[in-house]
Design an enzyme around this catalytic site. Structure first.
Site: not given
Ligand code: PMP
Length: 412
Positions: A122, A199, A202, A225, A368
């Protein structure tokens, strides 16, 4: 086994209609919905306990401080951590930036060092490392992804070396749901003296994640999430590392002493996690997140995982049956409930709009994760359906029917 129909009763949002249809919420990788237990915990904090924490000696301030620290204990235990190893942040993005900038200001990254990331990150676990590597004069290296969306482990072993100072890798891809072998990856990184950031944005909401088993140096995640409020997240940092790191964002609430001479000031930091939490934190968010964690723990993370695997298997069967292009591995044991696909020549946004008109919420676009999207050969992105505890097999029947209608448009 989870009963999603019982669970849904706790989620007020499912009483609302979308375009006159019952809401089918398949956008859980973007954010989950919240149960009444979380909404009430936040409400109750503001009604009964609200005060700033850690500073005043009055009763209300002490109660709020206790609520905040009790929440830390609950959330830390959820990932197998000690309370002093969990820093509350705004979200996973802030957690990763906090880790990256801590390493930068602490002199962990220098010219000639290497930072290893993967092509499936991401942007939130890519751009902070691009930035700190550039500032430090270090080299960013990217582990490639195979055709099927899985990580190229041969490339990992090729690129990992004694020059590697940091490995930053996602546990689960937010595009394909691919689960990476993060325990093995961290172990290998450690053999070369590198630090490992996982990270968990997910993974933490969807499976039992135990830092004692994976042994990362950092683990980042977001509360929103995993049934918690928006604006609260976590960064796990090992005790040993946290003691050595300089906090990159100094300020009030993070110090034990500040002294200023004529034109010079210095500070002594509080112990971790407080030295990383300068300023007034999101106390109500932390309280809400601990209520979310308690809700998930009551369900049991093994059952959460099992329920989502059942939904994922059915979704993959439906999509394959309809001849729709699916990205990522097709074995539901290799992935979580995040399913990316494209329908004929329709753009992902067109498909998402057509699904929305049937009351089905999915996400479309690059999620993203542009480097991965490009690697998967989907220049306009994908449609992403992602599941959680309150989704049902019946909802997938409605999804299949909607897709059948869309396919008529796509082909006709
Ligand atoms: N890492 C991953 C794998 C994600 O899916 C996301 C959110 N889509 C993020 C980081 C960033 O999360 P946040 O927008 O809550 O900071």
């Amino acid at each position: 086994m989870l009963d999603p129909y019982e669970i849904r009763k706790d989620f007020p949002i499912f009483t609302r209609k979308v375009h006159g249809k019952t809401l089918i919420y398949f956008d859980n990788a973007a954010t989950s919905q919240r149960p009444v237990q979380v909404i009430e915990a936040v409400d109750s904090f503001y009604r009964n306990q609200n005060a700033n924490i850690g500073r005043s000696v009055h009763e209300l301030a002490l109660t709020a401080t206790e609520a905040y620290e009790a929440s830390r204990k609950i959330v830390a235990a959820f990932i197998g951590a000690r309370p002093d190893e969990l820093v509350f942040t705004k979200n996973a993005t802030e957690s990763i930036n906090l880790a990256a900038y801590s390493l930068l200001v602490s002199g962990h990254l220098r010219s000639g060092d290497e930072v290893l990331v993967t092509r499936m990150e991401h942007h939130s676990n890519l751009l902070p490392w691009v930035r700190v590597a550039r500032v430090a004069g270090a080299r960013l290296r990217i582990i490639e992804v195979r055709e099927d969306g899985t990580l190229d482990l041969d490339d990992f072993y090729r690129k990992l070396s004694d020059k590697t100072r940091v490995l930053a890798v996602t546990h689960v891809s937010n595009v394909t749901g691919v689960i990476n072998p993060v325990k093995e990856l961290c172990e290998e990184a450690h053999k070369h003296g590198a630090l490992c950031l996982v990270d968990g944005a997910q993974s933490v909401p969807h499976m039992h994640v135990d830092v004692g088993r994976i042994k990362p140096d950092f683990l980042a995640f977001s509360g929103h999430k995993m049934l918690g409020p928006m604006g609260i997240g976590g960064l796990y940092v090992t005790r040993e590392l946290a003691e050595k790191l300089e906090p990159p964002f100094p300020g009030g609430g993070a110090i034990s002493l500040v002294g200023c001479g004529v034109d010079e000031c210095s500070a002594e930091w509080l112990q971790a996690p407080h030295k990383f939490e300068a300023g007034t934190p999101n106390v109500a968010g932390a309280v809400g997140l601990s209520a979310a964690v308690e809700y998930l723990e009551k369900l049991g993370m093994e059952d959460v995982e099992e329920h989502e695997r059942r939904l994922t298997k059915k979704a993959l069967d439906i999509l394959q049956g309809l001849g729709v292009k699916v990205y990522g591995p097709l074995d539901p044991r290799e992935r979580t409930g995040v399913v990316s696909f494209n329908v004929g020549k329709l753009t992902p946004h067109e498909v998402a709009q057509l699904l929305d008109s049937e009351g089905i919420a999915v996400r479309s676009g690059h999620h993203c994760a542009l480097p991965l999207i490009k690697r998967l050969g989907a220049p306009l992105g994908t449609v992403r359906a992602s599941f959680y505890i309150y989704n049902t097999l019946e909802e997938l029947d409605v999804f299949e029917e909607a897709l059948r209608k869309i396919l008529v448009v796509a082909v006709g």
